[in-house]
Scaffold this motif. Structure first.
Motif, PDB file in Angstrom:
ATOM      1  N   TYR A   1      41.518  84.238 -15.164  1.00 16.81           N
ATOM      2  CA  TYR A   1      42.744  83.396 -14.775  1.00 16.81           C
ATOM      3  C   TYR A   1      42.344  82.855 -13.528  1.00 16.81           C
ATOM      4  CZ  TYR A   1      44.150  87.896 -12.720  1.00 16.81           C
ATOM      5  OH  TYR A   1      44.051  89.212 -11.768  1.00 16.81           O
ATOM      6  N   HIS A   2      41.119  82.896 -12.906  1.00 16.26           N
ATOM      7  CA  HIS A   2      41.030  82.203 -11.822  1.00 16.26           C
ATOM      8  C   HIS A   2      40.608  80.854 -12.072  1.00 16.26           C
ATOM      9  CE1 HIS A   2      39.035  85.593  -9.153  1.00 16.26           C
ATOM     10  NE2 HIS A   2      40.369  85.472  -8.919  1.00 16.26           N
TER      11      HIS A   2
ATOM     12  N   GLN B   1      21.646  85.464 -11.688  1.00 15.80           N
ATOM     13  CA  GLN B   1      21.533  84.238 -10.850  1.00 15.80           C
ATOM     14  C   GLN B   1      22.986  84.118 -10.087  1.00 15.80           C
ATOM     15  OE1 GLN B   1      20.054  80.633 -12.919  1.00 15.80           O
ATOM     16  NE2 GLN B   1      20.234  81.910 -14.686  1.00 15.80           N
ATOM     17  N   LEU B   2      22.912  84.365  -8.877  1.00 16.66           N
ATOM     18  CA  LEU B   2      24.202  84.158  -7.988  1.00 16.66           C
ATOM     19  C   LEU B   2      23.813  83.455  -6.862  1.00 16.66           C
ATOM     20  CD1 LEU B   2      26.833  85.552  -7.229  1.00 16.66           C
ATOM     21  CD2 LEU B   2      25.862  87.500  -5.966  1.00 16.66           C
ATOM     22  N   ASN B   3      24.550  82.299  -6.657  1.00 12.76           N
ATOM     23  CA  ASN B   3      24.216  81.125  -5.734  1.00 12.76           C
ATOM     24  C   ASN B   3      25.592  81.416  -4.940  1.00 12.76           C
ATOM     25  OD1 ASN B   3      24.107  79.239  -4.177  1.00 12.76           O
ATOM     26  ND2 ASN B   3      24.884  77.801  -5.581  1.00 12.76           N
ATOM     27  N   LEU B   4      25.533  81.932  -3.622  1.00 13.51           N
ATOM     28  CA  LEU B   4      26.491  82.029  -2.582  1.00 13.51           C
ATOM     29  C   LEU B   4      26.226  81.132  -1.319  1.00 13.51           C
ATOM     30  CD1 LEU B   4      27.601  86.016  -2.653  1.00 13.51           C
ATOM     31  CD2 LEU B   4      28.870  84.031  -3.072  1.00 13.51           C
ATOM     32  N   GLY B   5      26.028  79.947  -1.518  1.00 18.16           N
ATOM     33  CA  GLY B   5      25.728  78.948  -0.534  1.00 18.16           C
ATOM     34  C   GLY B   5      27.025  79.146   0.702  1.00 18.16           C
TER      35      GLY B   5
ATOM     36  N   THR C   1      38.101  83.674  -5.501  1.00 13.56           N
ATOM     37  CA  THR C   1      37.600  84.353  -4.055  1.00 13.56           C
ATOM     38  C   THR C   1      37.261  83.368  -3.072  1.00 13.56           C
ATOM     39  OG1 THR C   1      35.201  83.954  -4.937  1.00 13.56           O
ATOM     40  CG2 THR C   1      36.477  85.791  -5.957  1.00 13.56           C
ATOM     41  N   ILE C   2      37.135  84.099  -2.092  1.00 14.20           N
ATOM     42  CA  ILE C   2      36.839  83.171  -0.886  1.00 14.20           C
ATOM     43  C   ILE C   2      35.310  82.722  -1.069  1.00 14.20           C
ATOM     44  CG2 ILE C   2      36.233  83.252   1.602  1.00 14.20           C
ATOM     45  CD1 ILE C   2      37.969  85.959   1.789  1.00 14.20           C
ATOM     46  N   SER C   3      34.545  83.138  -1.837  1.00 15.82           N
ATOM     47  CA  SER C   3      33.238  82.482  -1.827  1.00 15.82           C
ATOM     48  C   SER C   3      33.410  81.117  -2.711  1.00 15.82           C
ATOM     49  CB  SER C   3      32.400  83.430  -2.711  1.00 15.82           C
ATOM     50  OG  SER C   3      32.814  83.787  -3.901  1.00 15.82           O
ATOM     51  N   GLY C   4      34.283  80.901  -3.464  1.00 18.06           N
ATOM     52  CA  GLY C   4      34.473  79.790  -4.619  1.00 18.06           C
ATOM     53  C   GLY C   4      34.127  80.394  -5.812  1.00 18.06           C
ATOM     54  N   ALA C   5      33.555  81.485  -6.172  1.00 14.64           N
ATOM     55  CA  ALA C   5      32.984  81.884  -7.418  1.00 14.64           C
ATOM     56  C   ALA C   5      34.101  82.338  -8.251  1.00 14.64           C
ATOM     57  CB  ALA C   5      31.798  83.121  -7.233  1.00 14.64           C
TER      58      ALA C   5
ATOM     59  N   ALA D   1      29.848  78.312  -4.644  1.00 15.34           N
ATOM     60  CA  ALA D   1      29.415  79.732  -5.358  1.00 15.34           C
ATOM     61  C   ALA D   1      29.535  79.742  -6.882  1.00 15.34           C
ATOM     62  CB  ALA D   1      30.058  80.914  -4.500  1.00 15.34           C
ATOM     63  N   GLU D   2      28.640  80.451  -7.444  1.00 13.86           N
ATOM     64  CA  GLU D   2      28.575  80.623  -8.886  1.00 13.86           C
ATOM     65  C   GLU D   2      27.682  81.563  -9.224  1.00 13.86           C
ATOM     66  OE1 GLU D   2      27.741  77.041 -11.135  1.00 13.86           O
ATOM     67  OE2 GLU D   2      25.632  77.270 -10.910  1.00 13.86           O
TER      68      GLU D   2
END
Length: 380
Positions: free
Chosen positions: A47-48, A91-95, A38-42, A84-85
């Motif tokens: 299959y990501h 717990q959603l980290n979208l730094g 994803t764009i966020s990195g999460a 992001a994870e």
């Protein structure tokens, strides 16, 4: 040279953060391997990952490198997270959402631009053609105060279609020779993941960590297993005071192959390959949206890594030339595989009649081809 750019500007004040989790990117290597996310990195799908390697049978496509956490350390107590994870318990980290300025596809390849105070940082993901090798490249474009870049890679070796809670669990074996590191799963038969930071001032700190209960939200929405663990051996770091560029490289190739191309040379080689691709296209397809379709089509053309018998038959019959036959050269059909998104085009021929109403796929030399569904025409 830039032929096409598709930009997704980001404004955290007016855009929903869900956009960064919903928009995805894909880069392939011509072997059936790929990197996607994803764009966020999460990571939200099974299959990501930064390296899904196409390995010979019986392994097939394996998730070899799942994630990397990215930090800019300006001081001991001043650390900025760009990754992001999502973890269990909400717990959603979208730094990334706080600092992302733009995401774009440049000649079909993903590029992120972050603004952190007076710092402008660019990130690119590149897969080398016909190699199970990925370069994640970071470059400082502007900024006076330079941070330390810290990268923590995380892994969970498994087949790309396996549930996220099934695979080869930690601990893995970490080996180091000078600036080269290898992550291996003993008795698995898999090649090690070879990883390094392409910067002569880079260092690595061994600090193993299990990242528990990572949530894959798309798998959850579909009713599949959606929580799994990742394992990290430690983190790389490099002081960017005297360097504008750093790159982390992951691969299942031998070190002699990995070291042939440094990141800048790898970027130049891929740009040259894509320029030649457009030179072979019709003049009308060399810029703008038609050029995007050329690059998108290239993602689906592979030389299968694990089908030696099929390749031998095709080569013996002189069938290695891949071609698309358009009886009306000014019409461009766009097709989507219903099942396996990768195919071996050397085994099939596409044809469209001059009325632009018939599109068929011919099965050649007894190979079984997944069904194809046409979803659009683009005509001049």
């Amino acid at each position: 040279m830039t032929f096409t750019t598709r930009s997704v500007p980001w404004d955290k004040a007016s855009h929903s953060r869900e956009l960064l989790l919903a928009r995805e990117w894909l880069v392939t290597n011509g072997l059936g391997g790929f990197a996607s996310g994803t764009i966020s990195g999460a990571i939200t799908r099974r299959y990501h990952g930064l390296l899904i390697a196409a390995l010979p049978a019986p392994h097939g496509r394996m998730v070899m490198w799942s994630h990397v956490s990215e930090f800019l350390r300006f001081a001991d107590d001043d650390v900025v997270s760009l990754g992001a994870e999502e973890r269990a318990g909400g717990q959603l980290n979208l730094g990334a959402a706080d600092y992302l300025h733009e995401f774009r596809l440049e000649n079909g390849l993903p590029v992120w631009t972050y603004h952190v105070r007076d710092l402008v940082l660019e990130k690119r993901v590149l897969m080398l053609h016909l190699q199970n090798t990925v370069h994640v490249i970071y470059r400082i474009l502007e900024g006076v105060k330079r941070p330390r870049l810290e990268l923590r890679p995380a892994f969970f070796f498994r087949h790309y279609e396996s549930p996220v809670n099934e695979g080869l669990p930690a601990p893995y074996r970490l080996s180091a020779i000078e600036d080269r590191y290898e992550i291996s799963a003993p008795d698995s038969g898999l090649p090690p993941l070879r990883i390094k930071l392409a910067n002569d001032r880079a260092q690595f700190t061994v600090l193993p960590q299990i990242i528990h209960q990572v949530v894959y939200r798309i798998e959850q929405s579909r009713g599949y297993a959606y929580e799994g663990n990742l394992w990290s051996p430690g983190f790389f770091y490099v002081d960017m005071q005297e360097r504008n560029m750093a790159a982390i490289i992951g691969s299942t190739e031998e070190w002699g192959i990995i070291n042939v191309l440094v990141p800048d040379a790898a970027v130049a080689a891929e740009e040259e390959r894509r320029a030649k691709m457009l030179d072979d296209a019709l003049p009308e397809a060399r810029r703008g949206f038609p050029a995007e379709l050329v690059f998108a089509g290239d993602q689906f053309i592979i030389t299968p890594a694990g089908r030696a018998e099929e390749a031998a038959r095709a080569h013996a019959a002189g069938d290695e030339v891949r071609r698309f036959r358009w009886r009306d050269s000014h019409s461009l059909p766009v097709a989507l595989w219903k099942r396996d998104i990768f195919c071996a085009p050397s085994l099939i021929t596409f044809a469209m009649d001059s009325s632009q109403t018939c599109f068929r796929m011919e099965k050649r030399k007894g190979f079984i081809i997944p069904p194809m569904q046409l979803f659009g025409f683009f005509t001049r």
